[in-house]
Scaffold this motif. Sequence first.
Motif, PDB file in Angstrom:
ATOM      1  N   GLY A  73       0.772  -1.234   0.000  1.00 26.33           N
ATOM      2  CA  GLY A  73       0.000   0.000   0.000  1.00 26.33           C
ATOM      3  C   GLY A  73       0.800   1.278   0.000  1.00 26.33           C
ATOM      4  N   THR A  74       2.120   1.184  -0.007  1.00 30.21           N
ATOM      5  CA  THR A  74       2.925   2.403   0.028  1.00 30.21           C
ATOM      6  C   THR A  74       3.863   2.433  -1.165  1.00 30.21           C
ATOM      7  OG1 THR A  74       4.676   1.407   1.361  1.00 30.21           O
ATOM      8  CG2 THR A  74       2.853   2.425   2.536  1.00 30.21           C
ATOM      9  N   ALA A  75       4.468   3.588  -1.341  1.00 24.30           N
ATOM     10  CA  ALA A  75       5.379   3.747  -2.470  1.00 24.30           C
ATOM     11  C   ALA A  75       6.658   2.942  -2.232  1.00 24.30           C
ATOM     12  CB  ALA A  75       5.710   5.215  -2.663  1.00 24.30           C
ATOM     13  N   ARG A  76       7.169   2.404  -3.313  1.00 21.36           N
ATOM     14  CA  ARG A  76       8.459   1.696  -3.255  1.00 21.36           C
ATOM     15  C   ARG A  76       9.569   2.753  -3.260  1.00 21.36           C
ATOM     16  NH1 ARG A  76       9.729  -3.894  -5.603  1.00 21.36           N
ATOM     17  NH2 ARG A  76       7.458  -4.000  -5.482  1.00 21.36           N
ATOM     18  N   ILE A  77      10.530   2.568  -2.409  1.00 24.89           N
ATOM     19  CA  ILE A  77      11.591   3.558  -2.238  1.00 24.89           C
ATOM     20  C   ILE A  77      12.933   2.939  -2.612  1.00 24.89           C
ATOM     21  CG2 ILE A  77      12.791   5.046  -0.580  1.00 24.89           C
ATOM     22  CD1 ILE A  77       9.964   5.935  -1.055  1.00 24.89           C
TER      23      ILE A  77
END
Lengths: 576, 109
Positions: A73-77
């Motif tokens: 659910g979050t951005a890949r960093i």
Amino acid sequence: MFAAALFAAAPFAASPGSDDPNDPGVPEAWLTGTAGAAIPAGPAAVWTAVVTLHGADVSDQVVGEIAVEAEEGTARIAIFTLRPAAGTAIFLPGWVGRSVTIDIAAAAESGPLYPMRLFSGVVDSPQYDPAARTVEVRATDDLQGVLDALNRPALDSLIGGRWSPVVFAASASGWAYAQDRLSTVRGSLDLSPAGLPRLTPWIPAPSAPLTFGADQVIDGSLAVELADRQGLVNTVDIAFTYRFPRLKAEGHALTYSYVDMTGFAQYVIDGNWFLQRSQVEGAISAAGGTVVGAVTYTPMPSTAVAVGAGFWTPNPPVDATLCMGFAAVVAYDYAQTVQETHTVTVQCPAAVAATGVMRQSMSGALEGVYQDAEGWETKAKLYRADVESVQPQDLPTVVSGKTNGLDPTLTADTDRAAATVAIETLVDVAKARIWASHRRNTVSATVCLNPAIDLDKTVEIDVDGIHAIGKVQRLAHRMAPDSGEATTTFSLAICAVSGVGTTHPETTTAAAAAPAAGQTNLPSSPVVTFNNAAAADHNFTIEFPAVSSGERAAAAPTIASTFSAPLVEDVFTVTL
Amino acid sequence: MSKDLTAALDALTREAAGLTSRVDRSLPAAKGAPAIPARAGTGKPAATSGGGAIASPLTEPSYDARLWHPATTIYSSDGLFSATRTPLKQITMTDANGATVVLNFAAPP
């Protein structure tokens, strides 16, 4: 177990894939997890990272560790550091937003083999270190931006689930809209390493494609973290209020006769008065009623009637204005406010049995909007009385002896269908919330970097008495070209309640039906009084009974329903 | 500064994930509709008679109520005889319904 440091200098191993250096395919062992990308494959001796910035290969400029982190659910960093060649003039502000890709591949004399994408994104913030003359690049896959660029139909297709403007912000779009829909889905949305949006169900794949045993898991990396009871939710109470107008028409059946031919002569002898037809219609109108159709009058005798020693002689012009009785159906229209309270319980019985009731609550509300509400009662009356030719948008049918209800045509965003969708959306939110709270158990491990490990994968771990199968919830690829270490640390989300692999079925989400508008018997009949005696005032009076409070006062039905929330427990056993 | 900002943005993204626009909602109290009491309407008789046809028998309540045309004298053709007559002008009767019935008679030529 493995020691990651060994891999940097590991000798060439038997190729799990093709020995052909021109074979672009990725070794199958990488994809199945039986061998990590850090294990040399084919003609390669060691792994290599391929980093591009704005389309240019900057792998040679990378110093230190390359990290790629991803979570449901979050951005890949991605974070890495570049040291451009001395004397190179760079315009750092121009780096922001430029594309970044990171691959891991097997290094060979002919170049990288079997590249597998770990990251696709854009530079978020470059940070220059004057002392070291390096630039730390932080990049993101821009998950939020990608979702913001999608319109609602695209997001609907991608995510599925339910959405209601009654439950969520009607103006939500892009990222916010996606979050709303995701809250009704038992799955997680993220971008693939190639930057493509995808939804992965929480339920594990039928057979785990990636399996890691003691030979793959690095010493000391295995960890188990169990969810605390306080964070569990196994019961969600939903209170949803739906208010709307209900139109009603009373159909009073009037049948009145004050004299018939049997008693006609005596009626005349007694000097009583005959009833004028205009009195009947005037009384009905004065009482606020309207005649449905026409009044059926009982006419005066058309021939002479013997009265005592003489005769009652017809007088046709006058007799046509009189009657011996009549029959009519009289309508009376009014509206009632209905306020339904839907009390919905969404619960996973097995979870309640295991941990006791862990309750949350939600509420929603909708008020039905009827465009014709203003002055509807008057409009209906005037139309029925033929004073107004334009029929109101909705008009209940008059049924003799009944009160007939009709739920009017409300605006599309406030009608019954909208209320139903809202309730069902809340139910699905509750189901997803219950499932999510039960998959907070995690089993984590670190293995030799395996690019196949991703958020869309189900992984099986069987190490040191711990056997777990679950969906990858979080991962971090770390590559240190200087030391040769390359690892993947991942966490599996484990849904556990009462039994290994138990499936708790759900009740299909379908809002309970509310009482529909119907017909009820009128509690009493109108009272008719005719002062017909010779010396009386000869007034004719009709009194319609009061509307019962049950028909007029706001109705407040309660509709209770219960839904079973689904859970599919993951495999998770600990053998001491 | 930039690193802090990136970290902050990352943190915000993580926090935002899973946050929805859903808020608990309720309706304001409904305005109560006034009760509808019993409704009565009265039709008064028109000014014309409510009796309609003349109900037999007709009864003269009082002889004294009669009205007469002015008396006139009539003569025989040879002029030897004469007589005075008083023609009936109006009789007021009451029918079986108690309604007044007035009979008006024309004056004789």
